[in-house]
Write a protein that holds these residues in place. Sequence first.
Motif, PDB file in Angstrom:
ATOM      1  N   SER A  18      12.204  32.649  -3.162  1.00  0.00           N
ATOM      2  CA  SER A  18      13.586  31.609  -3.200  1.00  0.00           C
ATOM      3  C   SER A  18      13.522  30.963  -2.605  1.00  0.00           C
ATOM      4  O   SER A  18      14.847  31.148  -1.505  1.00  0.00           O
ATOM      5  N   ASP A  57      25.022  24.917  -4.140  1.00  0.00           N
ATOM      6  CA  ASP A  57      25.835  25.862  -4.589  1.00  0.00           C
ATOM      7  C   ASP A  57      27.847  25.973  -4.576  1.00  0.00           C
ATOM      8  O   ASP A  57      28.289  26.396  -4.348  1.00  0.00           O
ATOM      9  N   THR A  91      20.962  25.063  -9.260  1.00  0.00           N
ATOM     10  CA  THR A  91      19.905  24.658  -9.227  1.00  0.00           C
ATOM     11  C   THR A  91      19.308  24.556 -10.417  1.00  0.00           C
ATOM     12  O   THR A  91      18.215  23.675 -10.415  1.00  0.00           O
ATOM     13  N   SER A 110      21.240  27.503  -1.310  1.00  0.00           N
ATOM     14  CA  SER A 110      22.225  28.343  -2.154  1.00  0.00           C
ATOM     15  C   SER A 110      21.704  29.680  -1.852  1.00  0.00           C
ATOM     16  O   SER A 110      20.116  29.704  -0.936  1.00  0.00           O
ATOM     17  N   SER A 112      21.714  31.530  -3.767  1.00  0.00           N
ATOM     18  CA  SER A 112      21.636  32.186  -5.176  1.00  0.00           C
ATOM     19  C   SER A 112      22.810  33.291  -5.864  1.00  0.00           C
ATOM     20  O   SER A 112      23.952  32.792  -5.097  1.00  0.00           O
ATOM     21  N   HIS A 113      21.905  34.251  -6.082  1.00  0.00           N
ATOM     22  CA  HIS A 113      23.024  35.380  -6.392  1.00  0.00           C
ATOM     23  C   HIS A 113      23.708  36.087  -5.201  1.00  0.00           C
ATOM     24  O   HIS A 113      25.199  37.111  -4.939  1.00  0.00           O
ATOM     25  N   ASP A 276      25.948  33.274 -12.279  1.00  0.00           N
ATOM     26  CA  ASP A 276      25.835  33.739 -10.768  1.00  0.00           C
ATOM     27  C   ASP A 276      25.828  32.135 -10.145  1.00  0.00           C
ATOM     28  O   ASP A 276      26.876  31.504 -10.201  1.00  0.00           O
ATOM     29  N   ASP A 278      24.557  29.764  -8.045  1.00  0.00           N
ATOM     30  CA  ASP A 278      23.793  29.041  -7.922  1.00  0.00           C
ATOM     31  C   ASP A 278      23.790  28.175  -8.896  1.00  0.00           C
ATOM     32  O   ASP A 278      22.757  27.095 -10.590  1.00  0.00           O
ATOM     33  N   ASP A 280      21.510  29.724 -12.304  1.00  0.00           N
ATOM     34  CA  ASP A 280      19.774  29.883 -12.671  1.00  0.00           C
ATOM     35  C   ASP A 280      20.130  31.241 -13.585  1.00  0.00           C
ATOM     36  O   ASP A 280      19.726  31.681 -14.690  1.00  0.00           O
ATOM     37  N   ARG A 281      21.584  32.534 -13.437  1.00  0.00           N
ATOM     38  CA  ARG A 281      21.625  33.866 -14.069  1.00  0.00           C
ATOM     39  C   ARG A 281      22.378  33.773 -15.271  1.00  0.00           C
ATOM     40  O   ARG A 281      23.104  33.038 -14.806  1.00  0.00           O
ATOM     41  N   GLU A 374      13.841  25.816 -13.888  1.00  0.00           N
ATOM     42  CA  GLU A 374      14.094  26.867 -13.390  1.00  0.00           C
ATOM     43  C   GLU A 374      14.532  27.924 -14.471  1.00  0.00           C
ATOM     44  O   GLU A 374      14.158  27.284 -15.359  1.00  0.00           O
ATOM     45  N   THR A 487      14.649  39.242  -1.442  1.00  0.00           N
ATOM     46  CA  THR A 487      15.828  39.096  -1.797  1.00  0.00           C
ATOM     47  C   THR A 487      17.429  39.163  -0.711  1.00  0.00           C
ATOM     48  O   THR A 487      18.693  38.383  -1.122  1.00  0.00           O
TER      49      THR A 487
END
Length: 542
Positions: A18, A57, A91, A110, A112-113, A276, A278, A280-281, A374, A487
């Motif tokens: 990622s 994000d 994302t 980002s 992410s999480h 999350d 960004d 995407d989750r 994504e 990650t």
Amino acid sequence: MTTTIATKPIAGQKPGTSGLRKKTAQFMQPGYLENFVQSIWDGIGGVIGKTLVLGGDGRFFNDRAAQIILRMAAASGAAKVIVGQNALLSTPAASHLIRLRGADGGIIMSASHNPGGPDEDFGVKYNTANGGPAPESVTNRIFAATESITQYLTLEADDIDLSALGTHQLGAMAVEVVDPVTDYQALMETLFDFDAIRALIAGGFQLRFDAMHAVTGPYAVAILETTLGAAPGSVVNAVPLPDFGKGHPDPNPVWARDLMDTMFGTAAPDFGAASDGDGDRNMIVGRGVYVTPSDSLAVLAANAHLAPGYAGGLKGVARSMPTSCAVDLVAEAKGIKSYATPTGWKFFGNLLDAGLATLCGEESAGTGSDHVREKDGLWAVLLWLNILAARRQSVAEVMHDHWAEYGRVYYSRHDYEAIDSDIANTLIADLRGRLDTLPGTAAGALTVSKAADFAYDDPVDGSLTEKQGIEITFEGGARLVLRLSGTGTEGATLRVYLERLEVQRDQMDQDAQAALAPVVTAAEALAEIRTRTGRTAPDVMT
């Protein structure tokens, strides 16, 4: 005026699945971000005349990084950059914008999480023209460029006002600032029956969406509250904050504790969800019932035809190898192909582009479809709402019907975070070295039937990806997977995935951890996690 700055390689700038994730302070060091961005330009053959998408994000340093990237794009000859207002883009929205505008690629800022803030994490990821994460062939070229870089280019110019919608000039480059929600919402309206969802909500259906002070907040307010009619305040923690309100923007039962308490409390809403950092989750929760990401993927695959965008059925489904086999059971029943890939959304891209799969998902709370390249948190929430509106059932009823038809796959992931990297690598290496000897041996009360180091032959481009996780199956169908995550930003994260299929209806209401106890015992017998790491329990269980 374009300025050339002499530089030299900085160690450790190898993009993962990622992009590049490091501590924010590291990204803020002079030249660190600049080196990596210039290496992206060099790795993709330059940006002269190209159109790019840019957004992030909203985490700490997002705004400053955006200005640096814009100046570097202008200095290197990009024709145009389309950027989300205030440098915000989820994302999936960025992926859609790349595809919608026919852009040559995009940069997503980002981690992410992962938590955000001056002492937490930041990340930069390059997505290609199909809207998906750069494949290894591209990230390898970017990494090679980081190892040989001697200079980067930037433009001496004032900051662009990214709060002002419209087109601005940065040197010879156009900077178009767009509303981050508009195009994404328009796409969602083509996929789902908004009228049916609106009628469901108007009939008294209550929902709660926890945006975790991350980027999905504005999207959720606009779609769930303003358009679909959910009561004001149904979206909580809706304002993106640089430190995510000092929270951990990972939608799971541990970090979204307030949502879990609400959904398992008295007078709980009918439906709960979270997304999350960004966007995407996702996490799906019903009144008194938590839906694992693996189960969610399976339910979506079984019921996607209820949404207009998928009324014609699915071409196929795909899951990451550690994700439970629940979706495979649905695929088999529907007579469609299922694929197991390495972890990382980029591996789904070829399947989606080739029309071999329609829905994809990962156990780490990512689900998506061929509408973008994504995973997409809010998309999954809307598909769930469409299914509930069509079936007129509660989340719990949908789950029990699903298990009755396909069987229940008990599933859990145990994370051991920030453990010593040498210890983690040795644990995996030692187990890998014994794989050939494991079949037929006992592990607690279970007996190993197969043991392998997962490798993936891409059915589209023929590429081979090896050493993607140790996969052990037991007689009776239970499965254990161990892998190291890429990650995190410090130490190593050992992920242990456990699953067991139950087909007896009177055994489908057990506590998941109790149902998986024999697999947990087998994992300890095989890998000696406690002995080697000194950890008596996982840091996170989902």
